[in-house]
Scaffold this active site. Structure first.
Site, PDB file in Angstrom:
ATOM      1  N   ASP A   1       0.838  -1.195   0.000  1.00 38.51           N
ATOM      2  CA  ASP A   1       0.000   0.000   0.000  1.00 38.51           C
ATOM      3  C   ASP A   1       0.875   1.247   0.000  1.00 38.51           C
ATOM      4  OD1 ASP A   1       0.795  -0.678   2.560  1.00 38.51           O
ATOM      5  OD2 ASP A   1      -1.209  -0.734   3.400  1.00 38.51           O
TER       6      ASP A   1
ATOM      7  N   GLU B   1      -5.826   3.439   3.634  1.00 41.53           N
ATOM      8  CA  GLU B   1      -6.367   4.128   4.808  1.00 41.53           C
ATOM      9  C   GLU B   1      -7.781   4.637   4.571  1.00 41.53           C
ATOM     10  OE1 GLU B   1      -5.003   4.041   7.597  1.00 41.53           O
ATOM     11  OE2 GLU B   1      -2.890   3.624   7.240  1.00 41.53           O
TER      12      GLU B   1
END
EC number: 3.5.1.47
Length: 376
Positions: free
Chosen positions: A69, A128
Site C-alpha cells: 500500500d 487508509e
C-alpha cells in the site's frame, strides 16, 4: 553515515505522503524508479494512482502476487526527521513508505535474478480510506494478471527488527467506519422547551452505544465500537440543531458485525423517537477481515523459521483493519507483521520505524519467492 539505496528510497517516499487516491507523486516516483530497471521482462500498468508490475518468469506455471500500500495519513508529523514530510498536515504514520520501498526492493531483486514463475507487484492506493484493494482487485487492469497466490506485510512497531509475526486463519478484524448525523430543532438557550437539543441527543446516543458490545456480543468473541469525534452547535447560547458522531466498528466475526450494526440502528431509531429528531447512519469504508490461508501460512512460517536472521512468532489476531482482506477473500495468501522496533505506534505523529528492517525484509522475501516460485 552511508545508507543503502532502499533506505534512501524510503526517505524519499517519507517526504511525499499523500492521501487515498491522491498519490500522484508517489505513483510517479514508482514509475520513474521502474524505468531504471532492465525492462525486457517487465510489463507495467497504472490503475488510478496505483501501479501494477508484472515480472515475466522463465518457465511460469503460476503467478505470485506481492501487495504494497502507498498512501499516508492526515497527521502532522512530529518525528524530527531531517527527511520529514514536506506535505503539510500529512505523514507516513502507518509505514506505507516502508511497504512500498520493500516492494520496490523485491521487484529489483527479482528483475535482476528472475524466478521460474511470474510475479505481479500491486502498488495499491487508498488503504487508509476509502479503500483501494477491492476496486483494484475488480479492475480490468488486474484481471489479466490476477495472481494465484498473494502476500503482503505490515510493519509492527512492537516487535524487534528481524521478527516475523503471523498466524494461520484470522489475523485482522472486520472493520467499518461509523458516521451518525442528528438533526433536530435549534433555538435560544433561554427557551429549551421550544427546541430539540442535538447535543443532548448525541450525549444519550454515545452512552447507549456502550451497551451494544457488552450486552449483544458473545463474550468469547471480540468487538469494539469507538466514537472518536463529536461535533455540534455553533455558539454557547444557541441550542444545537445538528450534531455528528464519528467512530469505528471492529469485530472478529462477520456475524458480530451484522449484529452490532443491527443494534446500532435500533438504538438510533430510539433516539429519533425520544428526541423528535432525524438521524442518518453512514458506515463509510468497510474492510473485510484478513484471513490467512492455513496451508500457505504454515508453509511460509516453516520456511521463515529456517532463516537464522529471522525470528518467527505466532501472534494473536488483532482488531486492526486492512483492506488486503478483500484480496485474501478471493486469492489464497497471507499477511504478516514485520518487526520495526519503534517506541511510538502506528498512526502516531512520532512513529520512527527502524530502517534496518528494510534491507533485511527485501533479502528474506527474495529468498522466499525464489523458493516458492521455482518449486515444481
Amino acid at each position: 553515515m552511508t545508507i543503502s539505496k532502499f533506505v534512501q528510497i524510503r526517505r524519499d517516499l517519507h517526504q511525499i505522503p499523500e492521501l487515498g487516491f491522491q498519490e500522484w507523486k508517489t505513483q510517479q516516483y514508482i514509475l520513474n524508479y521502474i524505468e531504471t530497471l532492465p525492462n525486457e521482462h517487465i510489463e507495467v500498468k497504472t490503475w488510478k494512482t496505483g501501479v501494477i508490475v508484472k515480472v515475466k518468469g522463465k518457465n511460469p506455471v503460476k503467478t505470485i502476487g506481492y501487495r504494497a500500500d502507498m498512501d499516508g495519513l492526515p497527521i502532522v508529523e512530529e518525528t524530527g526527521y531531517e527527511f520529514a514530510s514536506t506535505h503539510e498536515g500529512m505523514m507516513h504514520a502507518c509505514g506505507h513508505d516502508f511497504h512500498t520501498t520493500i516492494g520496490l526492493g523485491l521487484l529489483t531483486a527479482t528483475v535482476n535474478d528472475r524466478i521460474d514463475d511470474d510475479l505481479v507487484f500491486l502498488f495499491q492506493p487508498a488503504e487508509e480510506g476509502p479503500g483501494g484493494a477491492l476496486p483494484m482487485l475488480e479492475s480490468e487492469e488486474l484481471k489479466e494478471w490476477k495472481p494465484n497466490m498473494i502476500l503482503g506485510l505490515h510493519i509492527a512497531p512492537e516487535y524487534p527488527v528481524g521478527t516475523i509475526a503471523t498466524k494461520e486463519g484470522l489475523l485482522f478484524a472486520n472493520t467499518s467506519e461509523l458516521y451518525i448525523d442528528l438533526k433536530g430543532k435549534g433555538g435560544h438557550a433561554a427557551y429549551p422547551h421550544m427546541a430539540n437539543d442535538m447535543i443532548v441527543a448525541a450525549s444519550h446516543l454515545v452512552t447507549q452505544l456502550q451497551s451494544v458490545i457488552s450486552r449483544n456480543v458473545n463474550p468469547l468473541d471480540s468487538a469494539v465500537i469507538t466514537i472518536g469525534k463529536i461535533t455540534g452547535g455553533t455558539v454557547q447560547n444557541i441550542i444545537a440543531e445538528k450534531s455528528r458522531l464519528e467512530g469505528t466498528i471492529r469485530t472478529l466475526s462477520v456475524e458480530s458485525m451484522k449484529r452490532v450494526k443491527d443494534r446500532i440502528e435500533a438504538i438510533v431509531a430510539g433516539i429519533e423517537a425520544a428526541f423528535q429528531c432525524e438521524a442518518v447512519i453512514d458506515y463509510g469504508a468497510m474492510y473485510h477481515q484478513v484471513y490467512n490461508h492455513e496451508a500457505l501460512t504454515k508453509e511460509f512460517m516453516e520456511f521463515a523459521s529456517k532463516d537464522t536472521n529471522m525470528n518467527v512468532v505466532t501472534c494473536k489476531e488483532a482488531m486492526t483493519g486492512e483492506d488486503f482482506g478483500y484480496m485474501l477473500r478471493d486469492i489464497p495468501g497471507f499477511m504478516f507483521w514485520l518487526g520495526v522496533d519503534s517506541e511510538y505506534g502506528l498512526h502516531h505523529a512520532k512513529l520512527k520505524p527502524n530502517e534496518a528492517a528494510i534491507d533485511r525484509a527485501i533479502e528474506f522475501l527474495n529468498q522466499y519467492v525464489k523458493w516458492k516460485g521455482n518449486r515444481r
